[in-house]
Design an enzyme around this catalytic site. Structure first.
Site, PDB file in Angstrom:
ATOM      1  N   ASP A 300       0.955  -1.194   0.016  1.00 37.74           N
ATOM      2  CA  ASP A 300       0.092   0.008  -0.022  1.00 37.74           C
ATOM      3  C   ASP A 300       0.739   1.307  -0.108  1.00 37.74           C
ATOM      4  OD1 ASP A 300       0.143   1.337   2.943  1.00 37.74           O
ATOM      5  OD2 ASP A 300      -0.054  -0.583   3.143  1.00 37.74           O
ATOM      6  N   HIS A 323      -5.703  -1.771   2.989  1.00 40.38           N
ATOM      7  CA  HIS A 323      -4.995  -0.698   3.200  1.00 40.38           C
ATOM      8  C   HIS A 323      -4.598  -0.303   1.555  1.00 40.38           C
ATOM      9  CE1 HIS A 323      -4.296  -1.006   7.378  1.00 40.38           C
ATOM     10  NE2 HIS A 323      -3.936   0.326   7.367  1.00 40.38           N
TER      11      HIS A 323
END
Length: 375
Positions: A300, A323
């Site tokens: 992420d 995420h």
């Protein structure tokens, strides 16, 4: 026009706010983020989020409303980014690495063909829960940015700070660029060539660090890793180099194709050093097992840079984390970048991004005098 963002979308944590303010600063777009950390207990901004928002606001001369502890809504109206020297301190053990994450993109680009070096002095926790440990940032995140995006950052760990006291300090030098970030393709992980690690104890017996390292080593060997490829350093922090007491271990695997994947764990009251070492090793083995080119944490963190890069970037990753999905959502809300996700098999995904080729264009009407400095 102010762009409205729902802070409770998907993962709904502080990452959404960090990416949103960084991208708003770069694109000179006003945003209002509501329902910030709505699903957390307690909800709203913590001191770390307040400090990060104020840091970026200082860098881009933004008008900032709602940046108070416990606030669930924040309005951020940037003007013009000024490269220079900045500092931030949440006054808690809040993560220095997360302060770095929110400010790094804003200091990457310059309108001058001559590179500018900006500096950050960040205080707080260096090895904290629910955030990348500074050793992960140093040995996984920064090398990846350097190798695949050409991003140059120098990190100096002045003092380590542990929960609940904080008090750590890191300093970073960021070299700006005029050209966009390059796109990249990373589609084959390749064989693991080395597994390195750092096992540490501060204000605690050195035996803890040795036990964590040895347990992690044994678990890696049991998982099929060649013992000759494992190199884990165990140490006790010297007096004066750390604030508070703490322990933990960070591991990272390097592959022949330039991939770096990590695994880590922190010591806690009632948790044996054997459990800490096993946890870190198991996490690394899990990240290696899916065959992707990055671990679940780096996955992420690179989204914002893929969105800013010029052209199409592609990377083979493990299952998309929440995420990562959140970072993609924010990038597509605030830039013209577009992501595609193609399932390769049950464990791997081909993640592609057509980036914006971001260049910084100075807003002369918003220029203001002075540039913040620190001593």
């Amino acid at each position: 026009m102010v762009r409205e963002l729902d802070g409770s979308i998907l993962e709904g944590g502080g990452q959404l706010l960090r990416n949103a303010t960084a991208l708003a600063a770069l694109t000179n777009r006003s945003i209002r983020v509501s329902k910030i950390r709505a699903g957390r207990r307690p909800p709203g901004l913590k001191p770390q989020h307040v400090a990060g928002s104020k840091l970026v606001a200082q860098i881009c001369l933004a008008q900032l409303d709602g940046a108070d502890k416990g606030s669930d809504e924040l309005t951020f109206s940037p003007r013009n980014i000024r490269l220079g020297n900045y500092s931030a301190d949440p006054g808690t053990a809040g993560s220095t690495t997360l302060l770095f994450q929110v400010s790094l993109p804003t200091l990457l680009f310059s309108t001058s063909p001559i590179p500018t070096i900006s500096t950050l002095k960040l205080r707080g926790g260096t090895n904290a829960v629910q955030a990348p440990q500074i050793d992960y940032t140093e040995n996984v995140f920064l090398p990846f940015l350097r190798q695949h995006f050409g991003i140059l950052v120098e990190l100096d760990i002045r003092k380590r700070g542990y929960w609940p006291k904080g008090g750590g300090e890191i300093r970073l030098s960021i070299t700006s660029r005029q050209d966009p970030l390059p796109s990249f393709q990373l589609l084959e992980r390749g064989e693991v060539t080395k597994i390195r690690g750092r096992s540490f104890a501060a204000g605690l017996p050195a035996a803890l660090a040795r036990t964590m390292a040895e347990t992690a080593r044994n678990h890696l060997i049991e998982a099929g890793i060649d013992e000759s490829k494992i190199e884990i350093t165990a140490l006790r922090e010297k007096e004066g180099t750390a604030v508070g007491s703490g322990s933990g271990i960070v591991l990272w695997a390097e592959t022949e194709n330039g991939c770096i994947l990590g695994g880590n764990a922190l010591g806690q009251k009632g948790k044996t050093p054997e459990a800490v070492g096993s946890e870190a090793a198991d996490e690394l083995v899990r990240n290696l097992s899916h065959g992707g080119c990055v671990d679940e944490y780096l996955q992420d963190q690179i989204i914002i840079f893929m969105a800013l890069a010029d052209g199409v970037s592609q990377i083979l990753v493990g299952p998309l984390t929440l995420h990562t999905k959140t970072a993609i959502w924010v990038a597509e809300q605030l830039t013209e970048a577009r992501f595609q996700v193609e399932e390769v098999d049950m464990n791997r995904v081909l993640l592609s991004c057509t980036g914006t080729g971001f260049r910084r264009i100075i807003n002369h009407q918003a220029q203001a005098q002075g540039s913040p400095t620190w001593n």
